[in-house]
Design an enzyme around this catalytic site. Sequence first.
Site, PDB file in Angstrom:
ATOM      1  CD  GLU A   1      -2.300   1.062   2.738  1.00 27.51           C
ATOM      2  OE1 GLU A   1      -2.220   1.161   3.417  1.00 27.51           O
ATOM      3  OE2 GLU A   1      -3.601   1.710   2.439  1.00 27.51           O
TER       4      GLU A   1
ATOM      5  CE  LYS B   1       3.734  -0.191   4.026  1.00 27.23           C
ATOM      6  NZ  LYS B   1       3.504  -0.030   3.269  1.00 27.23           N
TER       7      LYS B   1
ATOM      8  NE  ARG C   1       4.697  -7.718  10.448  1.00 26.42           N
ATOM      9  CZ  ARG C   1       4.062  -6.935   9.966  1.00 26.42           C
ATOM     10  NH1 ARG C   1       3.403  -6.991   9.643  1.00 26.42           N
ATOM     11  NH2 ARG C   1       4.580  -5.629   8.932  1.00 26.42           N
TER      12      ARG C   1
END
Length: 572
Positions: free
Chosen positions: A47, A281, A271
């Site tokens: 994104e 983020k 992750r």
Amino acid sequence: MTNPNTESPETPSQDARTPNFLRDIIVEDLRTKKFGDAVVQTRFPPEPNGYLHIGHAKAICLDFGLADEFGGTTNLRFDDTNPEKEEQEYVDSIQADVRWLGFDWERLCYASDYFPQLYAWAIKLIEAGKAYVDDLTADEIRQHRGTLTEPGKNSPFRDRSVEENLDLFKRMKQGEFPDGTRVLRAKIDMASPNVNLRDPVMYRILHATHHRTGDEWCIYPMYDYAHGQSDSIERVTHSMCTLEFTDHQPLYRWFIENLGIFPSQQIEFDRLNITYTLLSKRKLLQLVQEHHVHGWDDPRMPTLSAFRRRGFTPEAIRTFVSATGVSRTNGSTDIEMLEYFQRDDLNRRASRAMAVLNPLRLVIDNYPAGQTEFVEVANNPEDPSAGTRQVPFSGEIYIEHDDFREVPPPKYYRLSPGKEVRLRNAYFITAQSVVKDAAGNIVEVHCTYDPASRGGNSPDGRKVKSTMHWVSAVHAISAEIRIYDKLFTKPDPNDHPEGGSVLDNLNPNSLEILTTAKLEPSLANAKPENRFQFERVGYFCLDPDSTPNNLVFNRTLPIKDSWAKIEKKVGA
RNA sequence: UGGGCGAUCGUCUAAUGGUAGGACAGUGCCCUUUGGAGGCACUUGUCUAGGUUCGAAUCCUAGUCGCCCAGCCA
């Protein structure tokens, strides 16, 4: 991409990839022809709401690496379904960072390209009685959703007619309703133990300007309604994502099955976590916005643009990611491992130079006054093809303050009164006396040198315990040196007391600026992002803030310092 | 206390019912014109309890611990 100076090919052992479960799945799917004759198709779907960080590097290496390994291709797809958080700046930086890491995409895609198709499919689901417009407020929807242990309740609007749903949804799109007044929901099961299946929202009304589609749309699809179908449109065979999406997989499949479209499959992996490193983020954005760092590319940040600016190499990051492997466990890799692979890479490739960070003046009393000579120095002892250079030497030089002790501690091999050491590539010197200021600080050391030891060896075979770097005082240039330390003081930056935040764990000393450094003159020709090893000190690269009159070097990493370890032990 | 996922050296990760291996970190020695690099050696591990099996890290059962999920974020 690889250093042209490196002639030897990669050793076969480096090609031997560590096995992992993702590769196993692909091999099996290919064997059973799960996707017919289709080649492996993957995508990297960020994104554009922030800069890429080293956690994304793992996803990138997996998405691009695995596809490439099996002769497939990878798309870069921007998951731009939330105009409120997304910006063109991020779109641009993401492309630059993926390329810097060493990858190139087959197709550049945007979820926003699929808005018309997604809308058409929503109509189809409404017509099939599988989606409905809900007038409940966000609060009411939450209340109806139930809890993790209790089932939810149906919305009173759940059984609207197809006609009414169609009419309402079209009017949502036409902009008749304000934000938040209605949503389109999938009609699945309000009692599902998986809360993602309790009639998830497909579309929300958002009168916001999108960075690509502008004001064309005022309804935007949710992640769950957009992601699987976007994969399907691109005929993605293996849609890899992180573990937290595991619970979404049934929904991912529900949309694809009910739409009867290409059956992309989602596969989850863990992750990347690294000690002392924040990889969220949202929280990184906070550090930037609240000016705890100087920007997304502040060299203390874990973003790819920060690593680049700090002097890290894409090769080292890729090697690290691959060495770290992939599984489905949640752990945290020691940051020392990243540092090891970076030092290993730079040691082989970085040009050497001499720089004194904390200078102490040293006068060679028996050196001819006013004389200058040039000594030949290897640009990289690890790589003879890197050649040599001439470095000016004279009777007044700078050495590192730490390299002289009036009273040497045990095991201290460096300079002290009466001790002989080697000046790298130059001469043997012996310390004779010191000059102190009024406060008793040593400000100058006087030595004698042995002219017969030119180049660094004595014809009589005399040995010295230590070799030190130096810079000729009259020839030295100045530079600003930025020394970076860990941004956080705790291995897990999120380990803070109740009510606290990661900010509580910020290291107040993560940046130290040195203005006293003296460098060998050749460094005046350095270009931004040029990487060096300042011998015995560390790895450095020129920062883009540099001007011809004000050189700025970032310390990428300190060199391994075994003396520090010995000193600690001896001192204890 | 619902659902899902997971558990192997200090850390990350292999072993796909058949010798528990690698990397990082650590320790010691050798070598060295970077106390860098390099070489050699060493240390440490299958969450627990049962079961299946000639044989279990691997399969089964139960437990324990950890992570994720109740956004009109992704």
